[in-house]
Design an enzyme around this catalytic site. Structure first.
Site, PDB file in Angstrom:
ATOM      1  CB  CYS A  14       2.197   1.680   9.975  1.00 22.22           C
ATOM      2  SG  CYS A  14       0.843   2.020   8.835  1.00 22.22           S
TER       3      CYS A  14
ATOM      4  CG  HIS B 200      -0.214  -0.077   2.524  1.00 20.50           C
ATOM      5  ND1 HIS B 200       0.213  -1.283   3.045  1.00 20.50           N
ATOM      6  CD2 HIS B 200       0.164   0.859   3.418  1.00 20.50           C
ATOM      7  CE1 HIS B 200       0.816  -1.083   4.206  1.00 20.50           C
ATOM      8  NE2 HIS B 200       0.804   0.217   4.451  1.00 20.50           N
TER       9      HIS B 200
END
Length: 692
Positions: A209, A65
């Site tokens: 993250c 991603h």
């Protein structure tokens, strides 16, 4: 807005053998759907994200991603691989691959959907339904949440029964209907622990993250599930792209332990100070949630408050750990000075305007709260003077408070302000404020390193630290350090008052060099703060210092502006444009206007600026110029003592710096001199190439 995923973005027979090929295959579907504008640019962003940390997860999942400027809207593509693709997961290849593409600045609604998907990936029913799906449309509906995972799995299981084949019939017979299991006596009866008054163990966690799309929420889901299984209260704050909503402060205060599962800096980390803490990467939060809970419980049982009692101070954030004490000290002092400057500008200019309107005896006017005549200019001047005086009264406490803040963050504010106010009370002045701020920061840092019983951790920042640190700083300032500092301040003030002749000129040279060495940096600010500190209790010497400091600070930008005008061919086009702005910046006493020139050619510009600043400082002192305003440049010339000579001093220093810059740059351009790179040719001039 299009749907996040459609059947066209699903490949149930993904044939790629590498993660790069898988990402390309799924990205091509996004391009075909008009969701990605530049395939190669998008794949480069995916690869850059993958390089930060592998995106493979336990359970056969790969979730590459990224955020990318080449994405038109939040999009998800899904591929299922029969042979598996290595995405770096500890347990082997992934057969379920989700490529998530988020545009730069993607909207919160779709990012919330992505977060929901990340949480669903921790549900075995959901992943099982995806593995058994036979139609792309059904897989897309399942991912969108249009069809519950349990229903989808049931539908897939029911299909063989309708086929009528012997194998399907045998399989159907082997799968009798199983009603929902009734609760067992053990599960329905309350456990002894639940009947006691003792509350459950409480944990707060933060997950984050680098992209803030997938791992952030998967770690949160994993921790929440592990918390339920362990019978504890666990609340997670996800610091991801879908938003950053802080945990309720009461939950944090009541928590028995903290888990940080993150790969980027936890925001507002000081909220969790002093509690037993486990600090790991985000993937550990996904794969080892139960272990992390056991670890934090063990730390709490030992009374191990492993969380740092303080975060990096504001001026230390982003600093190299190898920075020496001198570097940190400079940053702490700069913190105090930077917060003090607005008070200087407001208070000092109000006072200067008061003198301009009401004359130099306006400081003897009665309080405007008791006597104010609306039509009398003297009353208005007195109002300006008294408001400015109030603003000036904050200088030393602000300086001390924010030096302490730079050292110890918010806990340093209270003792810093207290110490600064005491410095005013005992007439320790500017030096007293400096020392009080350093003392307050040091005391708070020392207190924060003491091991604190768990029962006191919640009240440390609001009660214990302010109480103890203020008492210690007050004791030291009143009875130990304050009196010697006050005596030193008085001696310095008397020395300034008596400055004349050679001594005044030498001081002017030193101040001029300091103002022009780093052009608005720490040394410049120290000289400026020294001058401003004298305005709190003005006398002839301190007013001369203020005049010399401002005059010298105006020289570098004015000289650069003049040099670009006189010899434009020695400067680039950009520098000539900066030179036009430097006229205004220099006239306004903004020394930073010379920084672009110094950054491009420091070895020629900085020495030249220092020479001109030294000349101006010396002449200002020699002429006996005085200044009651701490800022304003040529716009406060009417408030300057000996204004014509003051302008002469500025002009002399400007000419010296201009001449030196032109000379040094001309030597660089002379025939035979080493070339430093191609120079731009000013408009209307002919470029001449000199052959060696």
């Amino acid at each position: 807005m299009s749907e996040l995923i459609t059947a066209e973005l699903v490949d149930l027979g993904l044939s790629a053998e590498t993660k790069e090929a898988a990402a390309r295959s799924l990205a091509e579907r996004m391009v075909a759907a008009g969701r990605v504008t530049d395939l190669e640019g998008f794949l480069a962003d995916v690869a850059a994200r993958e390089a930060q940390m592998p995106t493979g997860l336990d359970g056969g999942i790969g979730i590459p991603h990224c955020r990318s400027a080449h994405v038109t809207e939040p999009t998800l593509a899904f591929g299922r691989s029969a042979s598996g693709i290595d995405f770096g997961a500890p347990d082997g290849p992934a057969d379920l691959i989700f490529l998530i593409a988020a545009p730069t600045g993607g909207d919160a609604d779709h990012l919330t959907i992505l977060a929901s998907l990340a949480r669903h990936l921790m549900d075995e029913t959901f992943t099982g339904a995806l593995r058994s799906a036979t139609e792309p449309a059904r897989a897309a509906a399942l991912i969108r949440g249009d069809e519950p995972a349990a229903e989808a799995a049931a539908n897939e299981d029911a299909k063989p029964e309708a086929d009528g084949t012997p194998e399907a019939e045998a399989e159907a017979e082997a799968k009798p209907e199983s009603p929902a299991p009734a609760p067992s006596p053990e599960s329905s009866a309350p456990s002894p622990e639940s009947t006691t008054a003792e509350r459950p163990f409480r944990i707060v966690a933060v997950t984050s993250c680098p992209t803030g799309i997938a791992h952030t929420y998967m770690a949160a889901e994993s921790l929440e599930k592990a918390g339920k299984a362990a019978g504890i209260e666990l609340h997670v704050e996800t610091q991801g792209s879908a938003g950053f909503k802080r945990l309720d402060p009461q939950l944090v205060a009541d928590a028995d332990g903290v888990i940080f599962a993150h790969d980027v800096e936890v925001r507002d980390k000081d909220r969790f100070a002093g509690k037993p803490t486990v600090d790991v990467g985000v993937k550990a939060g996904i794969n080892r949630a139960a272990e992390l809970i056991d670890e934090v419980r063990a730390k709490a049982a030992r009374g191990d408050a492993s969380a740092p009692a303080r975060t990096a101070a504001p001026m230390d954030k982003g600093s190299d750990e190898a920075d020496g004490f001198g570097t940190r000290l400079r940053k702490w002092l700069m913190t105090g000075v930077s917060y003090m400057v607005p008070f200087v500008a407001a208070g000092g200019l109000l006072i200067a305007l008061a003198f301009a309107i009401g004359g130099y005896t306006i400081d003897k006017a009665p309080s405007v709260a008791e006597h104010f005549v609306w039509t009398d200019s003297t009353s208005w001047a007195a109002l300006l003077f008294q408001v400015g005086g109030v603003a000036f009264g904050f200088l030393v406490p602000i300086l001390a408070g924010f030096i302490a803040y730079g050292m110890a963050d918010r806990p340093g504010l209270v003792p810093g302000f207290v110490g600064g106010a005491i410095a005013l009370t005992i007439n320790a002045g500017f030096l007293g404020g400096l020392i009080a701020g350093l003392l307050a920061g040091a005391v708070v840092m020392a207190i924060q390193r003491v091991s604190i019983p768990p029962v006191l951790r919640g009240i440390m920042p609001v009660v214990v630290i302010p109480l103890i640190s203020s008492a210690i700083v007050g004791f030291l300032m009143f009875l130990v350090i304050g009196k010697p500092v006050a005596a030193l301040q008085k001696a310095l003030t008397d020395w300034l008052s008596g400055l004349s002749g050679a001594n005044a000129i030498i001081l002017g040279v030193i101040l001029g060099l300091m103002m022009c060495f780093d052009l608005g940096g720490p040394l410049n600010k120290v000289a400026y703060a020294f001058a401003v500190g004298g305005l709190a209790n003005p006398n002839e010497g301190s007013l001369k210092v203020m005049a010399a400091v401002m005059a010298a600070g105006m020289v570098p930008p004015l000289a650069m502006a003049l040099a670009t005008t006189v010899r434009g061919k020695l400067f680039t086009k950009t520098e000539r444009e900066n030179g036009k702005a430097a006229w205004v910046l220099g006239a306004s006493f903004i020394t930073e206007g010379a920084i672009p020139f110094a950054a491009a050619d420091p070895l020629r510009v900085i020495p030249s600026a220092m020479a001109g600043g030294a000349v101006t400082g010396a002449l200002s002192m020699a002429f006996g110029c005085t200044l009651r305003a701490p800022h304003g440049g040529i716009f406060v010339v009417p408030l300057i003592g000996q204004p014509l000579l003051y302008l002469v001093a500025i002009a002399a220093g400007t000419c010296v710096t201009t001449a030196l810059v032109i000379l040094l740059k001309g030597l660089r351009k002379s025939p035979g001199a080493p070339s430093t790179g191609p120079a731009e040719t000013p408009p209307g001039e002919t470029k001449v190439t000199v052959a060696a």
